[in-house]
Each structure stands twice: as C-alpha cells, then as structure tokens.
Write a protein that holds these residues in place. Structure first.
Motif, short mmCIF file in Angstrom:
data_model
loop_
_atom_site.label_atom_id
_atom_site.label_comp_id
_atom_site.label_asym_id
_atom_site.label_seq_id
_atom_site.Cartn_x
_atom_site.Cartn_y
_atom_site.Cartn_z
N ASN A 1 46.61 22.65 47.54
CA ASN A 1 46.96 22.87 49.01
C ASN A 1 45.97 24.12 49.69
O ASN A 1 45.88 24.01 51.15
CB ASN A 1 48.22 22.92 49.34
N ILE A 2 45.49 24.77 48.95
CA ILE A 2 44.43 26.04 49.41
C ILE A 2 43.09 25.45 48.85
O ILE A 2 42.87 25.13 47.89
CB ILE A 2 44.97 27.18 48.81
N SER A 3 42.34 25.40 50.05
CA SER A 3 40.86 24.83 49.78
C SER A 3 40.18 26.30 49.49
O SER A 3 39.05 26.12 48.74
CB SER A 3 40.42 24.27 50.98
N LEU A 4 40.47 27.22 50.01
CA LEU A 4 39.36 28.35 49.88
C LEU A 4 40.50 29.78 49.50
O LEU A 4 41.00 30.05 50.41
CB LEU A 4 38.75 28.62 50.84
N VAL A 5 40.13 30.60 48.45
CA VAL A 5 40.98 31.66 48.31
C VAL A 5 39.97 32.75 48.19
O VAL A 5 38.93 32.78 47.52
CB VAL A 5 41.77 31.56 46.81
N VAL A 6 40.33 33.84 48.91
CA VAL A 6 39.31 35.02 49.02
C VAL A 6 40.31 36.07 48.16
O VAL A 6 41.39 36.29 48.32
CB VAL A 6 39.12 35.46 50.40
N GLY A 7 39.59 36.89 47.36
CA GLY A 7 40.29 37.86 46.65
C GLY A 7 39.46 38.91 46.01
O GLY A 7 38.40 38.84 45.97
N THR A 8 40.31 39.64 45.15
CA THR A 8 39.49 40.82 44.48
C THR A 8 39.58 40.43 42.88
O THR A 8 39.96 39.27 42.70
CB THR A 8 40.22 41.98 44.41
N HIS A 9 39.69 41.36 42.04
CA HIS A 9 39.99 41.19 40.58
C HIS A 9 41.23 40.36 40.35
O HIS A 9 41.69 39.95 39.25
CB HIS A 9 39.89 42.51 39.95
N ALA A 10 42.09 40.34 41.38
CA ALA A 10 43.36 39.64 41.29
C ALA A 10 43.28 38.30 40.90
O ALA A 10 44.05 37.51 40.13
CB ALA A 10 44.25 39.89 42.47
N LEU A 11 42.07 37.59 41.24
CA LEU A 11 41.68 36.24 41.08
C LEU A 11 41.61 35.98 39.66
O LEU A 11 41.83 34.98 39.21
CB LEU A 11 40.66 35.66 41.79
N LEU A 12 41.40 37.12 38.93
CA LEU A 12 40.90 36.95 37.18
C LEU A 12 42.46 36.81 36.61
O LEU A 12 42.24 36.64 35.45
CB LEU A 12 40.27 37.93 36.96
N THR A 13 43.41 37.09 37.02
CA THR A 13 44.56 37.22 36.11
C THR A 13 45.11 35.74 35.66
O THR A 13 44.58 34.94 36.30
CB THR A 13 45.93 37.82 36.95
N ASP A 14 45.70 35.60 34.31
CA ASP A 14 45.92 34.52 33.75
C ASP A 14 46.75 33.66 34.42
O ASP A 14 46.66 32.22 34.16
CB ASP A 14 46.38 34.76 32.23
N ASP A 15 47.64 34.11 35.25
CA ASP A 15 48.57 33.04 36.10
C ASP A 15 48.00 32.51 37.23
O ASP A 15 48.66 31.92 38.02
CB ASP A 15 49.68 34.14 36.26
#
Length: 681
Positions: A358-372
């Motif tokens: 449902n999300i086409s674009l996510v912007v983030g920091t290193h938080a995007l790298l977590t396994d979950d």
C-alpha cells in the motif's frame, strides 16, 4: 603468502602480546599485514654530504669519524649535556646530546659513523643537536619512517618488518601474471616489498612504488568490475512504461535538459536493460537530483511497484520526505517516512503497509535496514550522500527485493574519472546544469578584525525578514567543543544579537530536538542559526540568505562548498562570508578559490589538487577500500593502465579462477573484506 598473512603479529621475535596490541592500534594484526604497512616517509642516508657543504636547517646525512672523547657536563639538576666533535678530515662538526648517556656511550673515538640531523651554528662552527647515527658498516641507505603510536617507535617497527622480509619464501610467488609484468616493465613482488621498506637508492624506491601502486589499482579495479558483474543479474523488476512526461507536467517548474537526460538514461536501464540499473546521479548543490529520483519513484509507482530512499541523517530523510510528498501530491502515490524516531505504532503500521504494497515510496534512514522491514515489490533503491554509507549497507537494502534497480545520489561534485574510480561498480549520470533563476552566491573572505561589520551585515538582513547561519568548525563533537558552541550561541544572543532569535544545532542533540530546531528555523521562529556541520546536508530554507563560516580555514573546499549550498535556495540574493585569519598558503588558496567560483566541479578539482583524495571527503571514504600508496590524482596514468588490464583479464577469465590469476583473486577478496564485500563469489 597466505600463511604469512595469517601469522599473528605477536609471534614475531621481540613483539609478544603487549607490543602486538600497539601494532593493532596501527591496524597491523598479522605479519603479512605488516609487509603492507608502508613507510609514511623516508630519511635519505644514501648520499652523505661533506660537513662544509651541509645545508643549514634542513635534515641531511654526514659521514664522519669521532675526533674526540665524549665529554659530560651537568647544567643543572636533571639536565646533562654530552658533547663530542666529529670530522670528515676537512671540517669539524660539534655534536651535542641532551640527557642521553646511552647515545653518547655508543660513539667510539676514531670510529666512523653516518650522522643524520639538522646542521646549525655558523659557517665557521657547524653544530648538530641529538642526531641519529649508525656505523658506516650498515652502508648508505634510505631509512624508512613509519606511522607510530605511543610505546612503539619507528625503529621497533623497522625491526619487525625486517624479520618478515627475511622470512619470505624463495622464490616468492607473484600475484601479477608474468606477461603483465613484462608489458609494463614492473619489478618482481619480492623486490618491490624489500625496496619499499629498505631501498638503498631512489631508483629502487621508485621501481618498488610503481609496481605496488599498479598492483593496488589493478586489484581495486578488478574488485569493482567483479562487483559490477556480480550485480548484473536478470532485470526482474523491469518497468513496463515511461510515465516521466506525466510527472514533469505536474511540476511547478520546467526541468533542466540535464534532469531530463538523467531520467531518460535511468529509464533506459530500468525498462530495457538486461540487468538492473546501477547508476550514480552526480550533481552540484541545487542541480535537482531529488527531482530526478522523484520522477523515477513516480514511474515505479505507476507500474505497481515500490521504491525506498535512504538518507544518512534524520534531518535529510525528513527533508526528502516532505519534498517527495509535495512532488506526489494528488497523484495517488502513497509516501511514508520511517526513521529511528518514528513511534512503535508508526513503525508497525508502515511495516505492514509496505508488506501489503500500500506504500509506494518509503523514505528513511538506517531504520530501513532492520530485518523486520519487508516489501511486497521493491523495484528501486535510492541512497543519498552515498559516501556516508558502506557498500554493504546499500547492498543490504537492495537484498530486500528481487534484484531492484539502484540509484545513488551524491551532492559532492567530483571529476568524472574519479567518480568512475570511487563508484567503480556504477554507471554515472551528471547533472551539469542549475535550474533557471538560481542566482550565484557572492562569497567573501574577511579577517576577524571585520567581525563587527559582518555582524552588522547579518542584522541588516535579519531586519529585512531574512535568515542566516553561522557555522562553527568542530573537529569532533566532544563535550568541550559543544560547550564552546553553546557558549558562542549564548554570547551572540545576549550581546551582539540581543533582541533577535538565536538557535543552536549540533550533532549530539536528540533527533526530536534537531527536528524542532529545524522546524523553528524553517518557519522563521529562529532568525540566526548557530550550527556545526550537521547542516552541511539536508537543510533547505529558501528564506536563509546568509552563510557565515567561522575559522573557515579548518574546512576542506568541498565541505565549504556544501555549506555555501545551504543558502541561495530562494529568489533573493544570497551571500557566503568566510571568517579567517589564515596565513598558511594552502588555506589561502582554498579560501580564494571559494571566492573565485561557484562551480562545484571546479571546486572539487582544486580540492583534489590541494589535499589529495585521502582527505577529499573529510572523514575516511566509506565504501571504498583503503589505498595505501596510490593517489587518485597523481597516479591517473597508472589507474588507466590498471583499468585496461583489469578489463582484459576479466574478458579472458571472468571470475579469476585460472591458476595464473588466483593470487589476484585472493587479494581482491582481502581488500574488499574491509567494506563488507569479502564474500565476493
């Protein structure tokens, strides 16, 4: 030589566990690694001068015999002088040692030595204080000087290196195939390793350096080519159509030709490439890289797939999030922000929405790298300010999809050849135009004696409703640095800028505090923002028209250019003032270059010339293996030869599996293990 590389440094004679810890501080853990711990400088003992010809105040070597006994005299309690006269049969040299009975006792009357140091005194009485010396039996040589740490001297390092050199097998297998050695007239590996540490003359040293520089660049290029090949997998996330025209039509401005060209190059890769896009978008401050990334994210969303944009700081991530929201407003493209500061509930919701698609674009920091964090159909990964991420980090995000396309954005202008070197596994697109209407920023260098005039200039603009930055040059954000920044901001608020709103921003503030400060600055509650270089990237305040940099000589040119790029983002005339009392010639050249041009690529060329690539990015270049000898500016010819050779080798042997190439393969794996790519297949 594999076993040598694995031999623990503590096993060398005279090293042991305690001294091994000191070697570890220098990054040397094995005997083999010590071989590649090259001298940082050399002392030339190869051509001793007559005493009468020795220059004053320049280190030199003199060959002379001891002409008198060593005399001792006590000047005061705790201070003894040891004096001796030496001669080369034509002239005398008077030598003094301070509190060094050991050195004095080693000199024997009538025996001949090499003495190395600075000559002082007068033409009629030449003197030398505490020189280094060796018996002439050691022979003339060029003595290595190594980087040291407290408790470990250059002589002790030299002794350990000699041990390793003496333990090299004979013959020593050479990692470079013989035809290449012959083609480029390179010396053997054994000769190179011996003479880089212990040359007897400059010809030997130059031959060793040439061989080892070529090998270093060859291994680096092979690694980049292999990484590029490794990522050349099937284009599983192929875009079915080009919706960039629809995106451009939505913009409130007309894209530059460079932006259109970059988007077209990317879409060519994403739609028609046999493998996923792997591209660097490089442009000057304000050249519109984010709009290029937004166009691609829009096209990906129109094809029913997802994009992720990763930034190095929360401030920059938030900036991109708001920019992307504005670009996508009313388009049906759902944009989300995921950072360490997101609440637990927000993180759960975003993770679920990403998984559901449902999300086409996510912007983030290193938080995007977590396994979950998982995606339904991740097709595009965008990383901003790539030099702040390791190679392994961008690869980890890419692994969350089925070989997604990769776009890297960098606002650090670098010459194209160097870009190809640093981002050797990427194709390169350059944004070499600025959007129309962007005014050049006038830059001035003034001394601290004009500080009050600078403050008056700031007040003039604040009174007109505009805003300004003052940047403090913190080398490290330790407590004393932050205290001084806080004191400076407080002093400005209480004295020179009483009645104005002064804010403070630094890297050790909590994310929520930074966000609030930037929000207050963006909406005009803060008129004057005192900041560390945390605002180097990620702050876009069109009403900010004035950048003042304190002690500007402490910054590199490219960093100054990045700071200058924080202003001039609106329609009003903007200025950058460099406050510095620098007398150093290199610093003067840097500051004058800033005043001379706004062109980031010219700035980058000058920065490379002045400081070399090792300091080009300020801190160590993350994601790029260490270069121990090669210089990407001065060794460009060797780099070109290495690139050509690497390409030819891999054309013959794509995975370096042939027996003649296995030594190079081992070196590639070892070098790229530094940056998380040691598991190259």
């Amino acid at each position: 030589m594999a076993s040598l590389f694995e031999k623990d440094i503590s096993l060398l004679k005279g090293v042991g566990p305690k001294r091994a810890q000191l070697f570890h501080k220098l990054g040397v853990a094995t005997a083999g690694a010590l071989l590649h711990f090259y001298p940082r400088a050399y002392e030339d003992w190869s051509s001793p001068l007559p005493i009468a010809q020795a220059p004053f105040d320049n280190p030199c070597c003199i060959r002379a015999f001891v002409a008198s006994q060593v005399s001792e005299s006590r000047i005061r309690k705790g201070l003894s002088l040891y004096k001796v006269t030496v001669s080369d049969s034509a002239s005398l040299l008077h030598i003094t040692f301070f509190n060094n009975p050991y050195a004095a006792k080693r000199l024997k009357e009538g025996e001949e030595y090499y003495f190395y140091g600075k000559v002082g005194g007068t033409f009629t009485r030449r003197e030398m204080t505490s020189p280094l010396f060796e018996p002439v039996e050691t022979g003339p040589r060029i003595r290595p000087i190594y980087s040291q740490t407290e408790g470990l001297s250059t002589r002790q390092i030299e002794s350990a290196v000699r041990q390793v050199i003496q333990s090299l097998p004979d013959p020593l297998p050479d990692s470079i195939p013989q035809p290449i050695i012959a083609k480029y007239r390179l010396c053997s590996l054994r000769f190179a390793l011996e003479k880089i540490h212990f040359p007897t003359n400059h010809t030997e040293l130059e031959a060793a350096r040439r061989r080892l520089i070529f090998e270093e660049l060859l291994v680096l290029q092979l690694g980049f080519f292999l990484l590029k090949g490794k990522r050349r997998k099937e284009n599983a996330m192929r875009l079915s159509r080009d919706d960039s025209s629809a995106f451009f039509a939505r913009l409130p401005f007309s894209p530059t030709n460079a932006q259109r060209r970059a988007v077209a190059e990317c879409l060519q890769d994403m739609m028609h490439g046999s493998s996923p896009m792997n591209r660097l978008i490089q442009g000057d401050v304000g050249s519109g890289k984010t709009a290029v990334a937004a166009a691609l994210c829009y096209c990906v969303a129109c094809c029913g797939m997802q994009s992720a944009l990763m930034a190095p700081t929360e401030i920059l991530a938030e900036q991109h999030y708001h920019t992307m929201q504005n670009f996508m407003q009313g388009s049906g493209v759902n944009v989300a922000l995921l950072t360490g500061s997101s609440s637990a509930a927000e993180k759960r919701e975003i993770r679920q929405q990403l998984q559901d698609g449902n999300i086409s674009l996510v912007v983030g920091t290193h938080a995007l790298l977590t396994d979950d964090v998982a995606f339904r159909r991740l097709a595009l990964v965008v990383t901003d300010e790539q030099h702040r991420f390791g190679v392994g980090q961008r690869a980890k995000l890419a692994q969350k999809g089925n070989n997604p396309h990769l776009l890297v954005m960098s606002a650090t202008p670098i010459p194209r050849t160097l870009a190809l070197m640093i981002y050797g596994d990427l194709d390169v697109s350059v944004l070499d135009e600025l959007p129309p209407g962007r005014q050049p920023i006038d830059t001035f260098w003034v001394g601290s004696n004009l500080r009050q005039r600078v403050y008056a200039f700031i007040k003039k603009h604040l009174a007109a409703g505009q805003q300004a930055y003052i940047v403090c040059p913190l080398v490290e954000e330790n407590d004393s640095d932050l205290a001084s920044a806080q004191e400076y901001a407080d002093r400005l608020q209480q004295e020179d800028f009483r009645g104005y709103s002064v804010g403070l921003l630094h890297g050790k503030m909590k994310a929520a505090e930074k966000e609030q400060t930037m929000r207050d600055f963006s909406c005009g509650k803060i008129q004057l923002l005192v900041s560390t270089t945390v605002i180097e990237v990620g702050v876009d305040v069109p009403n900010a028209v004035l950048m003042v940099v304190e002690n500007a000589e402490r910054f590199g040119l490219s960093q100054l250019h990045q700071l200058r790029g924080r202003v001039g983002r609106g329609k009003q005339k903007s200025y950058c003032i460099l406050l510095s009392d620098a007398q150093n010639e290199e610093a003067k050249r840097r500051l004058n270059a800033m005043c001379r041009t706004n062109d980031g690529f010219q700035i980058a060329e000058e920065d490379l010339r002045l400081r070399g690539p090792g300091d080009f990015f300020g801190a160590r270049q993350h994601g790029l293996p260490d270069l121990k000898l090669a210089n990407l500016v001065t060794d460009m010819r060797a780099l070109n030869c290495a690139q050509q050779t690497a390409s030819q080798l891999l054309a013959q042997d794509p995975d370096l599996s042939l027996a003649a190439h296995r030594g190079l393969r081992v070196q590639v794996k070892r070098l790229f293990a530094q940056v998380g790519e040691g598991g190259m297949n």
